[in-house]
Design an enzyme around this catalytic site. Structure first.
Site, short mmCIF file in Angstrom:
data_model
loop_
_atom_site.label_atom_id
_atom_site.label_comp_id
_atom_site.label_asym_id
_atom_site.label_seq_id
_atom_site.Cartn_x
_atom_site.Cartn_y
_atom_site.Cartn_z
N ASP A 12 0.82 -1.21 0.00
CA ASP A 12 0.00 0.00 0.00
C ASP A 12 0.86 1.27 0.00
O ASP A 12 1.94 1.29 0.58
CB ASP A 12 -0.92 -0.02 1.23
CG ASP A 12 -2.04 1.01 1.13
OD1 ASP A 12 -2.39 1.39 -0.01
OD2 ASP A 12 -2.55 1.44 2.18
N ARG A 16 -0.01 7.71 -2.85
CA ARG A 16 0.59 8.80 -2.06
C ARG A 16 2.03 9.06 -2.46
O ARG A 16 2.48 10.19 -2.52
CB ARG A 16 0.50 8.47 -0.56
CG ARG A 16 -0.87 8.77 0.04
CD ARG A 16 -1.06 8.09 1.36
NE ARG A 16 -1.29 6.66 1.20
CZ ARG A 16 -1.19 5.76 2.16
NH1 ARG A 16 -0.84 6.16 3.38
NH2 ARG A 16 -1.45 4.50 1.93
N HIS A 29 2.02 3.25 -9.16
CA HIS A 29 1.79 1.82 -9.39
C HIS A 29 2.96 1.22 -10.17
O HIS A 29 3.42 0.12 -9.86
CB HIS A 29 0.48 1.60 -10.13
CG HIS A 29 -0.73 2.04 -9.35
ND1 HIS A 29 -0.90 1.72 -8.02
CD2 HIS A 29 -1.82 2.78 -9.70
CE1 HIS A 29 -2.05 2.24 -7.59
NE2 HIS A 29 -2.62 2.89 -8.59
N LEU A 123 10.06 -21.08 -4.91
CA LEU A 123 9.14 -20.10 -4.33
C LEU A 123 7.79 -20.19 -5.02
O LEU A 123 7.70 -20.22 -6.25
CB LEU A 123 9.72 -18.68 -4.50
CG LEU A 123 8.82 -17.52 -4.04
CD1 LEU A 123 8.57 -17.56 -2.55
CD2 LEU A 123 9.45 -16.17 -4.43
N ARG A 186 -4.71 -1.82 9.03
CA ARG A 186 -5.92 -2.62 8.83
C ARG A 186 -5.65 -3.73 7.82
O ARG A 186 -4.67 -3.71 7.10
CB ARG A 186 -7.09 -1.74 8.38
CG ARG A 186 -6.80 -0.87 7.16
CD ARG A 186 -8.04 -0.03 6.78
NE ARG A 186 -7.70 0.95 5.75
CZ ARG A 186 -7.62 2.27 5.96
NH1 ARG A 186 -7.85 2.78 7.15
NH2 ARG A 186 -7.31 3.08 4.97
N ILE A 187 -6.60 -4.68 7.80
CA ILE A 187 -6.48 -5.88 6.96
C ILE A 187 -7.08 -5.64 5.57
O ILE A 187 -6.74 -6.33 4.62
CB ILE A 187 -7.21 -7.07 7.65
CG1 ILE A 187 -6.66 -7.32 9.06
CG2 ILE A 187 -7.14 -8.35 6.82
CD1 ILE A 187 -5.31 -7.95 9.14
N GLU A 199 1.61 -13.17 12.48
CA GLU A 199 2.22 -12.02 13.16
C GLU A 199 2.06 -10.82 12.25
O GLU A 199 2.39 -10.87 11.05
CB GLU A 199 3.70 -12.29 13.42
CG GLU A 199 3.95 -13.40 14.42
CD GLU A 199 3.41 -13.06 15.81
OE1 GLU A 199 3.45 -11.88 16.22
OE2 GLU A 199 2.92 -13.99 16.49
C1 IPE Z 1 -5.44 -2.65 0.05
O1 IPE Z 1 -5.09 -1.32 -0.15
C2 IPE Z 1 -5.51 -3.38 -1.24
C3 IPE Z 1 -4.25 -3.54 -1.97
C4 IPE Z 1 -3.06 -3.15 -1.58
C5 IPE Z 1 -4.34 -4.23 -3.22
P1 IPE Z 1 -6.21 -0.17 -0.25
O2 IPE Z 1 -5.47 1.10 -0.41
O3 IPE Z 1 -7.19 -0.52 -1.29
O4 IPE Z 1 -6.91 -0.27 1.17
P2 IPE Z 1 -7.73 0.81 1.99
O5 IPE Z 1 -8.71 1.44 1.04
O6 IPE Z 1 -6.75 1.81 2.52
O7 IPE Z 1 -8.35 0.04 3.10
C1 IPE Z 2 -1.76 0.20 -3.32
O1 IPE Z 2 -1.50 1.56 -3.35
C2 IPE Z 2 -2.01 -0.36 -4.70
C3 IPE Z 2 -3.39 -0.78 -4.96
C4 IPE Z 2 -4.37 -0.77 -4.10
C5 IPE Z 2 -3.69 -1.27 -6.29
P1 IPE Z 2 -2.66 2.62 -3.33
O2 IPE Z 2 -3.07 2.89 -4.74
O3 IPE Z 2 -3.75 2.22 -2.43
O4 IPE Z 2 -1.90 3.89 -2.74
P2 IPE Z 2 -2.47 4.92 -1.67
O5 IPE Z 2 -2.87 4.12 -0.47
O6 IPE Z 2 -3.61 5.62 -2.30
O7 IPE Z 2 -1.32 5.80 -1.39
MG MG Z 3 -4.08 2.46 -0.44
#
Ligand code: IPE
Ligand code: IPE
Ligand code: MG
Length: 238
Positions: A12, A16, A29, A123, A186-187, A199
């Site tokens: 994630d 940002r 990305h 792997l 969060r999950i 963990e």
């Molecule tokens: C979780 O990230 C999904 C992936 C990394 C693929 P998100 O950015 O979508 O999660 P939220 O919206 O912060 O919960």
């Molecule tokens: C995770 O990064 C990638 C995907 C969910 C595809 P984000 O796109 O959620 O990046 P942020 O959280 O908005 O920074």
């Molecule tokens: Mg995100």
């Protein structure tokens, strides 16, 4: 030091990372591919046999169509480019998620990637694409219901093992170590069944800047934790 057998990662912070540089989210990305390669390399070096990466969640369909389209094209392009290299590195690739939600071009690539036989694979890389933990439990429940309806399974045979075999990662050991970059704790509907006793390790670094030192730190911290599985301190695991 105990090394995890299975690491699961929520990658994630791409958006940002890009915004802070005045770049479009898509650039984040694309920059997120480098840490993916790094994690694969680290798992191979440390002898971690299972790596599961959350690439696109069932909730990510709510993003603007341009971002979703960019991501799907990036997955297709990356699969095409990297598959030979991955096979050379003895990495076998599998996908979990709702394929009915994906377009034909990407499903074709997924099937081609999974059909590839990697002799002596070191792997197992699982990519969660259009995946949601609740979707996973629903499809497992349907599979169970079908088996009961056809008589393949009796109602009394429904137990944790029967469900565990039908969730998407059925057959793999549960993740020992869960990593989430990007600062959120969060999950986000990742592996709800399989993360029961993982963990959890969170870091503020954004995914495109997650490097080998960060990965090593997570693994080191994991090695220092005592897993009790509900038991008492010092009694060891299980
Ligand atoms: C979780 O990230 C999904 C992936 C990394 C693929 P998100 O950015 O979508 O999660 P939220 O919206 O912060 O919960
Ligand atoms: C995770 O990064 C990638 C995907 C969910 C595809 P984000 O796109 O959620 O990046 P942020 O959280 O908005 O920074
Ligand atoms: Mg995100």
């Amino acid at each position: 030091m105990t090394v995890p057998r299975h690491v699961a990662i929520i990658m994630d912070g791409n958006g940002r990372w890009a915004s802070r540089r005045g770049l479009p989210r898509s650039a984040g990305h694309r920059a997120g591919l480098k840490p993916v390669r790094m994690c694969i390399e680290q798992c191979r070096q440390l002898g971690i046999p299972y790596l599961t990466l959350f690439a696109f969640s069932s909730e990510n369909w709510n993003r603007p169509v341009t971002e979703v389209g960019f991501l799907m094209n990036l997955f297709i392009e990356t699969l095409e480019k990297e598959l030979d290299d991955l096979a050379r590195q003895l990495v076998e690739v599998r996908f979990i998620g709702d394929r009915s939600a994906l377009g034909a071009p990407i499903v074709e690539r997924i099937e081609a990637a999974e059909a590839r036989v990697v002799e002596g694979a070191q792997l197992r890389l699982t990519i969660a694409l259009a995946y949601g933990g609740r979707w996973d439990l629903v499809q497992a429940a349907r599979a169970l219901a079908q088996d009961v309806a056809t008589g393949a399974l009796s109602f009394e045979q429904i137990d944790e093992a029967a469900i565990g075999r039908r969730v998407s990662l059925g057959g793999l050991p549960d993740p020992d170590l869960f990593i989430r970059t990007g600062g959120e704790k969060r999950i986000s509907n990742f592996l709800l069944w399989n993360l029961a006793y993982s963990e959890l390790w969170f870091c503020d670094r954004l995914w495109p800047e997650f490097d080998a030192d960060d990965f090593a730190m997570a693994v080191r911290e994991f090695g220092g934790r005592e897993r009790r599985f509900g038991g008492v301190p010092g009694a060891g695991s299980h």
